[in-house]
Write a protein that holds these residues in place. Structure first.
Motif, PDB file in Angstrom:
ATOM      1  N   ARG A 115      -3.404  37.915  19.251  1.00  0.00           N
ATOM      2  CA  ARG A 115      -4.664  37.537  19.901  1.00  0.00           C
ATOM      3  C   ARG A 115      -4.364  36.794  21.201  1.00  0.00           C
ATOM      4  O   ARG A 115      -4.997  37.000  22.221  1.00  0.00           O
ATOM      5  CB  ARG A 115      -5.498  36.640  18.989  1.00  0.00           C
ATOM      6  N   ASP A 118      -3.494  39.247  23.703  1.00  0.00           N
ATOM      7  CA  ASP A 118      -4.703  39.940  24.160  1.00  0.00           C
ATOM      8  C   ASP A 118      -5.458  39.118  25.191  1.00  0.00           C
ATOM      9  O   ASP A 118      -5.993  39.659  26.160  1.00  0.00           O
ATOM     10  CB  ASP A 118      -5.639  40.215  22.973  1.00  0.00           C
ATOM     11  N   ILE A 119      -5.506  37.813  24.941  1.00  0.00           N
ATOM     12  CA  ILE A 119      -6.246  36.946  25.869  1.00  0.00           C
ATOM     13  C   ILE A 119      -5.569  36.951  27.233  1.00  0.00           C
ATOM     14  O   ILE A 119      -6.229  37.088  28.260  1.00  0.00           O
ATOM     15  CB  ILE A 119      -6.358  35.521  25.299  1.00  0.00           C
ATOM     16  N   SER A 122      -6.297  39.934  29.113  1.00  0.00           N
ATOM     17  CA  SER A 122      -7.689  40.101  29.521  1.00  0.00           C
ATOM     18  C   SER A 122      -7.931  39.665  30.949  1.00  0.00           C
ATOM     19  O   SER A 122      -9.056  39.713  31.437  1.00  0.00           O
ATOM     20  CB  SER A 122      -8.610  39.290  28.618  1.00  0.00           C
ATOM     21  N   PHE A 123      -6.880  39.163  31.602  1.00  0.00           N
ATOM     22  CA  PHE A 123      -7.011  38.797  33.010  1.00  0.00           C
ATOM     23  C   PHE A 123      -6.214  39.809  33.818  1.00  0.00           C
ATOM     24  O   PHE A 123      -5.156  40.235  33.378  1.00  0.00           O
ATOM     25  CB  PHE A 123      -6.378  37.431  33.262  1.00  0.00           C
ATOM     26  N   PRO A 124      -6.723  40.162  35.019  1.00  0.00           N
ATOM     27  CA  PRO A 124      -5.811  40.875  35.915  1.00  0.00           C
ATOM     28  C   PRO A 124      -4.616  39.940  36.140  1.00  0.00           C
ATOM     29  O   PRO A 124      -4.809  38.767  36.455  1.00  0.00           O
ATOM     30  CB  PRO A 124      -6.622  41.039  37.198  1.00  0.00           C
ATOM     31  N   LEU A 127      -4.369  37.575  39.095  1.00  0.00           N
ATOM     32  CA  LEU A 127      -5.418  36.552  39.145  1.00  0.00           C
ATOM     33  C   LEU A 127      -5.047  35.362  38.263  1.00  0.00           C
ATOM     34  O   LEU A 127      -5.186  34.201  38.666  1.00  0.00           O
ATOM     35  CB  LEU A 127      -6.745  37.148  38.677  1.00  0.00           C
ATOM     36  N   ALA A 131      -4.443  31.564  39.555  1.00  0.00           N
ATOM     37  CA  ALA A 131      -5.208  30.430  39.036  1.00  0.00           C
ATOM     38  C   ALA A 131      -4.275  29.384  38.427  1.00  0.00           C
ATOM     39  O   ALA A 131      -4.415  28.185  38.690  1.00  0.00           O
ATOM     40  CB  ALA A 131      -6.216  30.916  37.999  1.00  0.00           C
ATOM     41  N   ARG A 280      -1.768  50.408  29.983  1.00  0.00           N
ATOM     42  CA  ARG A 280      -2.331  49.166  30.489  1.00  0.00           C
ATOM     43  C   ARG A 280      -1.343  48.469  31.420  1.00  0.00           C
ATOM     44  O   ARG A 280      -1.715  47.875  32.413  1.00  0.00           O
ATOM     45  CB  ARG A 280      -2.654  48.249  29.322  1.00  0.00           C
TER      46      ARG A 280
ATOM     47  N   THR B  16     -12.352  37.992  22.131  1.00  0.00           N
ATOM     48  CA  THR B  16     -11.482  38.012  23.314  1.00  0.00           C
ATOM     49  C   THR B  16     -12.131  37.241  24.454  1.00  0.00           C
ATOM     50  O   THR B  16     -11.490  36.425  25.120  1.00  0.00           O
ATOM     51  CB  THR B  16     -11.224  39.466  23.760  1.00  0.00           C
ATOM     52  N   GLY B  19     -11.895  33.642  23.840  1.00  0.00           N
ATOM     53  CA  GLY B  19     -10.531  33.199  24.136  1.00  0.00           C
ATOM     54  C   GLY B  19     -10.308  33.050  25.627  1.00  0.00           C
ATOM     55  O   GLY B  19      -9.712  32.069  26.089  1.00  0.00           O
ATOM     56  N   VAL B  20     -10.810  34.014  26.398  1.00  0.00           N
ATOM     57  CA  VAL B  20     -10.673  33.959  27.847  1.00  0.00           C
ATOM     58  C   VAL B  20     -11.346  32.705  28.392  1.00  0.00           C
ATOM     59  O   VAL B  20     -10.777  31.957  29.202  1.00  0.00           O
ATOM     60  CB  VAL B  20     -11.289  35.233  28.487  1.00  0.00           C
ATOM     61  N   LEU B  23      -9.311  29.625  27.613  1.00  0.00           N
ATOM     62  CA  LEU B  23      -8.155  29.478  28.504  1.00  0.00           C
ATOM     63  C   LEU B  23      -8.588  28.952  29.871  1.00  0.00           C
ATOM     64  O   LEU B  23      -7.947  28.075  30.453  1.00  0.00           O
ATOM     65  CB  LEU B  23      -7.443  30.828  28.639  1.00  0.00           C
ATOM     66  N   VAL B  24      -9.710  29.485  30.369  1.00  0.00           N
ATOM     67  CA  VAL B  24     -10.203  29.037  31.672  1.00  0.00           C
ATOM     68  C   VAL B  24     -10.618  27.565  31.602  1.00  0.00           C
ATOM     69  O   VAL B  24     -10.384  26.784  32.528  1.00  0.00           O
ATOM     70  CB  VAL B  24     -11.375  29.927  32.137  1.00  0.00           C
ATOM     71  N   VAL B 279     -12.727  32.949  38.252  1.00  0.00           N
ATOM     72  CA  VAL B 279     -11.709  33.537  37.384  1.00  0.00           C
ATOM     73  C   VAL B 279     -12.368  34.118  36.135  1.00  0.00           C
ATOM     74  O   VAL B 279     -12.056  35.230  35.698  1.00  0.00           O
ATOM     75  CB  VAL B 279     -10.650  32.479  37.003  1.00  0.00           C
ATOM     76  N   ILE B 282     -14.338  37.424  37.001  1.00  0.00           N
ATOM     77  CA  ILE B 282     -13.452  38.572  37.243  1.00  0.00           C
ATOM     78  C   ILE B 282     -12.811  39.015  35.928  1.00  0.00           C
ATOM     79  O   ILE B 282     -12.741  40.205  35.621  1.00  0.00           O
ATOM     80  CB  ILE B 282     -12.388  38.224  38.305  1.00  0.00           C
ATOM     81  N   ALA B 283     -12.367  38.033  35.116  1.00  0.00           N
ATOM     82  CA  ALA B 283     -11.754  38.386  33.829  1.00  0.00           C
ATOM     83  C   ALA B 283     -12.775  39.065  32.922  1.00  0.00           C
ATOM     84  O   ALA B 283     -12.453  40.006  32.201  1.00  0.00           O
ATOM     85  CB  ALA B 283     -11.184  37.144  33.162  1.00  0.00           C
ATOM     86  N   TYR B 286     -13.056  42.528  33.857  1.00  0.00           N
ATOM     87  CA  TYR B 286     -11.819  43.205  33.471  1.00  0.00           C
ATOM     88  C   TYR B 286     -11.864  43.599  31.994  1.00  0.00           C
ATOM     89  O   TYR B 286     -11.498  44.716  31.629  1.00  0.00           O
ATOM     90  CB  TYR B 286     -10.652  42.264  33.765  1.00  0.00           C
ATOM     91  N   VAL B 287     -12.326  42.662  31.158  1.00  0.00           N
ATOM     92  CA  VAL B 287     -12.449  42.960  29.724  1.00  0.00           C
ATOM     93  C   VAL B 287     -13.410  44.129  29.518  1.00  0.00           C
ATOM     94  O   VAL B 287     -13.135  45.057  28.748  1.00  0.00           O
ATOM     95  CB  VAL B 287     -12.944  41.715  28.953  1.00  0.00           C
ATOM     96  N   ASN B 290     -11.800  47.410  30.455  1.00  0.00           N
ATOM     97  CA  ASN B 290     -10.874  47.870  29.418  1.00  0.00           C
ATOM     98  C   ASN B 290     -11.627  48.467  28.246  1.00  0.00           C
ATOM     99  O   ASN B 290     -11.217  49.466  27.657  1.00  0.00           O
ATOM    100  CB  ASN B 290     -10.002  46.712  28.925  1.00  0.00           C
TER     101      ASN B 290
END
Lengths: 289, 307
Positions: A115, A118-119, A122-124, A127, A131, A280, B16, B19-20, B23-24, B279, B282-283, B286-287, B290
């Protein structure tokens, strides 16, 4: 060990990709050699030589502070390559350990680690690196951390998938029955058998990290002045494009050839070892640059 | 069946995304020392520091900050920019159209270039045409866009004077940024098109069709193209997300007033809430890209419809 030597021997010098790669690598190497012979200081400011053209004293001219461009190119090249190798090294060790653990233990460990992967995915990639580098602040160590934070994932996913398919093979069963420990099995039985795809991943990863480092430095969140990186040199050159266009041409050509050489090597390795890459990963690669 | 699996995948994207966002959120706490010091400098008045700390909820415990952040995201309150005090969402929505414009033109350009090139390379596989097309592809993958941009500018704007240098006010201003952003995409896509087409031509289905007397043109354009479309379309959808990462650099090079440039401006001004917002947005795209790639793949190829 046998697998490793097999991996090494497949890179025959006769293949066109390898030959072209050597040619591409030749120019950056030539820059390093020339700078070594020329022996100018990359940081010496000479206000009489501001934006000087090509001369014997300065074979590629001088930048806006009168610093020798050849010397700075060599410094930038070393820094870019050094950071690239370091990031791939740390990322590979970290990613492979995580992937081995996830694949071997399965269950909760696997779910948790994957997981996490995966996280990050999930970002380019570029980027997330931008950051993180911006938040961590300036410094080469922070830059390496930001790039590793993105770079480990490919290794982890790849080694996990490979371990899953190896886990139930008789030779691994035999090693477990022998009472071998996890570290022994990992390094002696699993790793040699998954070395080929990991090597391909590392070579494409190196190309991506070199571009990533230069990109971050170009944006001002990577290597900081007065240190020279190919990215900072392109950034400085872009500002002076109207006055002295060669300042942006040189670092770009060297960077381009270096990345091309690494990509060609990756292609040659992939074809020889017959490895299929994750889609990917390839799509990310396009975004990285 | 398809709908059920699609719904399942959609639900899978939710953790997901959480989670993103986590993280941010945590990113702000990576700032060494006190973010307030980083913003105001160490000479700031204690009262100002307290006010900012309170405005950013930094005086609360971490968990409560987190809940506040996530709650804000869900209710459409993404915080305010520290510098001009405007909502982050409003600032981003002003810049979004420019990025969408650039990204779509670049993707169109990439497809228009990559499909014929990939076909050409596959048709003449192993011959000079193939080498040429794949040489272009290799250059496209290897050329960094923060260098390609300035070089295009140098040639077409400075030396030839045909196109505007930067910004988006003049009619031709989209051309150079779109080429810069589209080149790497075209390179990857043409490689994918070539290998998928070749693989399709080697498949049993094509052998059967050929045995039944289907003509060459029909084989390449109808039967093989259909087989090759699955990976190519999937790759294209994946690139819709990747292009946003590339846009950050391309927009900075060309001063293109989109989301990417906003991100870099926010980083330079240490406007952390705005950085987080950009961020995250954009993320998020992106998700979704995908996810779209997954679904398209399933729709085109029933073999991929697995839970």
């Amino acid at each position: 060990m046998k697998a490793m030597s097999h991996t090494m021997s497949v890179l025959k010098l006769g293949s066109p990709a390898v030959r072209l790669s050597v040619v591409c690598l030749g120019i950056p190497l030539l820059v390093l050699l020339a700078a070594f012979l020329h022996a100018a200081d990359a940081h010496a400011v000479d206000l009489d030589a501001v934006l000087a053209g090509i001369s014997v004293a300065h074979p590629l001219g001088c930048d806006a502070l009168g610093r020798d461009v050849l010397a700075r190119l060599a410094e930038g090249l070393q820094l870019s390559l050094g950071i690239g190798v370091l990031v791939i090294g740390i990322g590979a060790v970290l990613g492979i350990s995580i992937g081995l653990a996830a694949g071997w233990f399965g269950g909760y460990v696997d779910s948790l680690l994957m997981r996490l992967a995966d996280i990050v995915l999930s970002f380019p990639g570029i980027l997330l690196a931008i950051a993180l580098a911006a938040m961590l602040g300036p410094g080469v160590d922070k830059l390496v951390m930001a790039l590793v934070a993105v770079g480990w994932v490919g290794f982890a996913r790849l080694s996990r998938a490979q371990v899953l398919s190896l886990k139930s093979t008789p030779f691994v069963d035999a090693a477990v029955a022998n009472g071998s420990g996890l570290i022994y099995i990992g390094t002696r039985h699993l790793l040699p058998n998954i070395a080929a795809p990991l090597l391909v991943e590392a070579s494409f990863g190196l190309a991506a990290v070199i571009i990533g480092e230069a990109g971050l430095s170009f944006l001002g969140v990577g290597v900081q002045p007065p240190d020279a990186s190919l990215g900072t040199m392109i950034r400085e050159g872009t500002r002076l494009m109207l006055v002295s266009p060669m300042l942006v041409v040189w670092p770009g050509v060297v960077l381009f050839l270096l990345v091309m050489a690494v990509n060609l090597l990756g292609d040659a390795l992939r074809d020889r070892l017959d490895v299929r890459r994750d889609m990917r990963g390839a799509a990310q690669g396009a975004g990285q640059s | 069946m398809f709908l059920r699996i699609a719904l399942y995948r959609l639900l899978q994207a939710v953790p997901t995304l959480i989670g993103v966002a986590t993280l941010v959120f945590l990113m702000l706490h990576l700032v060494p020392g006190d973010p307030v010091d980083a913003l105001l400098g160490e000479m700031a008045l204690p009262a100002d520091r307290e006010a900012l700390r309170h405005a950013m909820h930094l005086d609360e415990p971490l968990l409560s900050q987190y809940l506040h952040f996530m709650g804000g995201l869900a209710t459409g309150d993404w915080g305010n920019s520290l510098l001009d005090q405007r909502p982050v969402l409003a600032l981003m929505s002003e810049r979004l159209p420019a990025t969408v414009h650039l990204a779509s033109v670049s993707l169109l350009l990439a497809v228009a270039l990559a499909l014929p090139l990939g076909f050409w390379a596959a048709r003449y596989a192993g011959r000079r045409q193939d080498m040429l097309a794949m040489g272009f592809s290799l250059c496209g993958v290897s050329i960094p866009n923060f260098w390609l941009g300035p070089m295009l500018m140098l040639v077409f704007s400075v030396f030839l004077g045909w196109l505007p240098v930067s910004g988006m006010d003049q009619p031709g201003s989209i051309i150079l940024p779109a080429i810069t952003l589209g080149t790497a995409l075209a390179a990857v896509l043409s490689r994918m098109a070539r290998s998928s087409w070749l693989e399709a031509m080697g498949s049993d289905a094509i052998r059967t069709a050929r045995a039944m007397g289907v003509g060459n043109g029909m084989l390449w354009w109808r039967h093989a193209a259909r087989l090759a479309a699955v990976p190519v379309v999937t790759m294209f959808a994946l690139q819709m997300g990747a292009v946003l990462g590339g846009a950050v650099i391309t927009e900075t090079v060309f001063d293109w007033p989109g989301l990417g440039l906003l991100t870099i401006e926010a980083i330079q001004r240490r406007d952390y809430p705005l950085v987080q917002g950009c961020v995250l947005l954009i993320a998020g795209f992106y998700v979704l890209a995908n996810l779209a790639a997954d679904m398209l793949g399933m729709w085109l190829d029933p073999r991929q419809r697995r839970l």
